[in-house]
Design an enzyme around this catalytic site. Structure first.
Site, mmCIF file in Angstrom:
data_model
loop_
_atom_site.group_PDB
_atom_site.id
_atom_site.type_symbol
_atom_site.label_atom_id
_atom_site.label_comp_id
_atom_site.label_asym_id
_atom_site.label_seq_id
_atom_site.Cartn_x
_atom_site.Cartn_y
_atom_site.Cartn_z
ATOM 1 N N ASP A 1 0.855 -1.193 0.000
ATOM 2 C CA ASP A 1 0.000 0.000 0.000
ATOM 3 C C ASP A 1 0.893 1.245 0.000
ATOM 4 O OD1 ASP A 1 -2.388 1.445 0.220
ATOM 5 O OD2 ASP A 1 -2.387 1.372 2.412
ATOM 6 N N HIS A 2 0.640 2.161 -0.918
ATOM 7 C CA HIS A 2 1.392 3.426 -1.000
ATOM 8 C C HIS A 2 2.907 3.238 -1.063
ATOM 9 C CE1 HIS A 2 -2.085 6.028 -0.515
ATOM 10 N NE2 HIS A 2 -2.508 5.197 0.424
ATOM 11 N N HIS B 1 -9.159 4.792 -2.363
ATOM 12 C CA HIS B 1 -8.455 4.870 -1.067
ATOM 13 C C HIS B 1 -9.325 5.673 -0.107
ATOM 14 C CE1 HIS B 1 -4.212 3.509 -1.861
ATOM 15 N NE2 HIS B 1 -4.800 3.367 -3.033
ATOM 16 N N GLY B 2 -8.923 5.664 1.152
ATOM 17 C CA GLY B 2 -9.593 6.511 2.141
ATOM 18 C C GLY B 2 -11.071 6.217 2.244
ATOM 19 N N SER C 1 -12.861 4.275 4.500
ATOM 20 C CA SER C 1 -13.492 3.827 5.749
ATOM 21 C C SER C 1 -14.768 4.626 5.991
ATOM 22 C CB SER C 1 -12.540 4.022 6.936
ATOM 23 O OG SER C 1 -11.632 2.933 7.022
ATOM 24 N N ILE D 1 -9.576 -0.103 3.149
ATOM 25 C CA ILE D 1 -10.110 0.109 4.503
ATOM 26 C C ILE D 1 -9.015 -0.139 5.530
ATOM 27 C CG2 ILE D 1 -11.791 -0.735 6.205
ATOM 28 C CD1 ILE D 1 -13.533 -1.576 3.693
ATOM 29 N N ASP D 2 -8.669 0.873 6.269
ATOM 30 C CA ASP D 2 -7.710 0.728 7.365
ATOM 31 C C ASP D 2 -8.284 1.326 8.660
ATOM 32 O OD1 ASP D 2 -5.554 0.338 8.965
ATOM 33 O OD2 ASP D 2 -4.208 1.719 7.946
HETATM 34 P P1 13P Z 1 -8.964 4.796 5.490
HETATM 35 O O1 13P Z 1 -8.089 5.643 6.356
HETATM 36 O O2 13P Z 1 -10.195 5.511 5.081
HETATM 37 O O3 13P Z 1 -9.247 3.466 6.108
HETATM 38 O O4 13P Z 1 -8.150 4.511 4.122
HETATM 39 C C1 13P Z 1 -7.166 3.521 4.090
HETATM 40 C C2 13P Z 1 -6.374 3.544 2.829
HETATM 41 O O5 13P Z 1 -6.691 4.190 1.853
HETATM 42 C C3 13P Z 1 -5.152 2.717 2.791
HETATM 43 O O6 13P Z 1 -4.430 2.922 1.638
HETATM 44 O O1 G3H Z 2 -3.195 5.005 3.631
HETATM 45 C C1 G3H Z 2 -2.577 4.754 4.643
HETATM 46 C C2 G3H Z 2 -2.912 3.533 5.416
HETATM 47 O O2 G3H Z 2 -3.975 3.769 6.315
HETATM 48 C C3 G3H Z 2 -1.692 3.015 6.109
HETATM 49 O O3 G3H Z 2 -1.346 3.817 7.186
HETATM 50 O O4 G3H Z 2 1.088 4.304 6.849
HETATM 51 O O5 G3H Z 2 0.015 4.427 9.133
HETATM 52 O O6 G3H Z 2 0.404 2.212 8.028
HETATM 53 P P1 G3H Z 2 0.132 3.693 7.827
HETATM 54 ZN ZN ZN Z 3 -4.506 4.884 0.843
#
Ligand code: 13P
Ligand code: G3H
Ligand code: ZN
Length: 331
Positions: A82-83, A224-225, A227, A268-269
């Site tokens: 991720d990212h 992304h984002g 949640s 979803i994180d």
């Molecule tokens: P949330 O912070 O909305 O869960 O997004 C997570 C995300 O985009 C991880 O890459």
């Molecule tokens: O988009 C970011 C994710 O929620 C991951 O977050 O870099 O704190 O692990 P993190």
């Molecule tokens: Zn993200």
């Protein structure tokens, strides 16, 4: 069944009008909660690790946790970076067992984003790994990059065709109004529903999504984002000593609508973090005498399982699709 890429998942998601949940993992309880729910509902999942997760847990631990989940649950799982901030991080994941990587060049100028993404795509494809890239910038905090809400840059539909064809990416993350974290909107940006009393944030830009779909028909789009910041878990946290004021997410009816469109992957994180924290806080308040981590982590894991089951059934719509995806992935 080995770890798979997201190709078969996205093909079925697109045909079936659902999306695959991409859940961030950092430890064993999170992996178990997510895959426990997915296995019961016969849903595929993408387990994704950020650079921060790799720093916290160690690459090998994460890969082996995910492989263990695969053995136990026997559902289609993709392991995704991720990212990914640079080529070196992407290469390390490609060489180290991941089946999918994101190179996030969204903060670079367009031409530089293309150039850097292409370099990752060439290496990844030569090693059987798929690549997600991003065009446009989300509001909020994106790892080290802080983009203020005012400067949020929606994805420009007129750029997507050139970006996809020049880079050769397999999926594209777009900015249509979502943002990372549990505080996606300020209360003053929202309107109060007179019937329910609930604060409703501004709608996602489905008009931009539609324009993008027209430019690259059938191409997998990523949100992304995403949640929804479920009030139940925020309330449990706040009722048990936490202090999360004005936590607001993306309404689930909008996410469901997105899942039925070309959006094939929903990230979803924050919702996982809230569920885990709710379980742990509640347990400590009810059992202040406990100090065995198994006692207080288990309820957090249970809430993650409950949350993921809800997402799969009511938001993503991916339940029951595992067998078809397994067949397609084997073909
Ligand atoms: P949330 O912070 O909305 O869960 O997004 C997570 C995300 O985009 C991880 O890459
Ligand atoms: O988009 C970011 C994710 O929620 C991951 O977050 O870099 O704190 O692990 P993190
Ligand atoms: Zn993200």
């Amino acid at each position: 069944m080995p770890l798979i890429t997201t190709k078969a998942m996205f093909q079925k998601a697109h045909e079936g009008g659902f999306a695959i949940g991409a859940f961030n993992v950092n430890n064993m309880e999170i992996v178990q909660g997510i895959t426990g729910a997915a296995a019961e509902l016969q849903s595929p999942v993408i387990l994704q690790c950020s650079a921060g997760a790799r720093k916290y847990a160690n690459h090998q631990y994460l890969v082996h946790l995910v492989r263990a989940a695969l053995e136990v649950s026997d559902i289609p799982i993709a392991l995704h970076l991720d990212h990914g901030p640079d080529f070196a991080t992407c290469k390390s994941c490609i060489d180290g067992g991941f089946t999918s990587v994101m190179f996030d060049g969204s903060h670079y100028p367009f031409a530089e984003n293309i150039e850097k993404t292409k370099e990752v795509v060439e290496y990844a494809h030569a090693h059987g790994v798929v690549v997600e890239a991003e065009l446009g910038q989300l509001a909020g905090i994106e790892d080290d990059v802080n983009v203020s809400a005012e400067n949020a840059k929606y994805t420009q539909p007129e750029e997507v065709e050139e970006f996809v064809s020049k880079t050769g990416v397999d999926s594209l993350a777009i900015a249509i109004g979502t943002s990372h974290g549990a505080f996606k909107f300020k209360p003053e940006q929202c309107t109060r529903n007179p019937e329910t009393g609930v604060l409703e944030p501004p709608s996602l830009r489905f008009d931009i999504l539609e324009e993008i779909e027209k430019k690259i028909p059938g191409f997998p789009i990523v949100l992304h984002g995403a949640s929804s910041v479920i009030p139940k878990y925020v309330k449990i946290i706040n009722d048990n000593g936490g202090k999360l004021e004005d936590a607001i997410g993306i309404p689930e009816d909008q996410l469901r609508k997105a899942a039925k469109s070309a959006v094939c992957k929903i990230n979803i994180d924050s919702d996982l973090r809230l569920a885990l924290t709710a379980g742990i806080r509640e347990h400590f308040v009810q059992h202040p005498e406990h100090f065995d981590p198994r006692q207080y982590l288990a309820p957090g894991r249970d809430y993650i399982k409950e949350l993921v089951a809800h997402k799969i059934k009511n938001v993503l719509g991916s339940d029951g699709s595992a067998p078809a995806i397994m067949e397609l992935a084997k073909a």
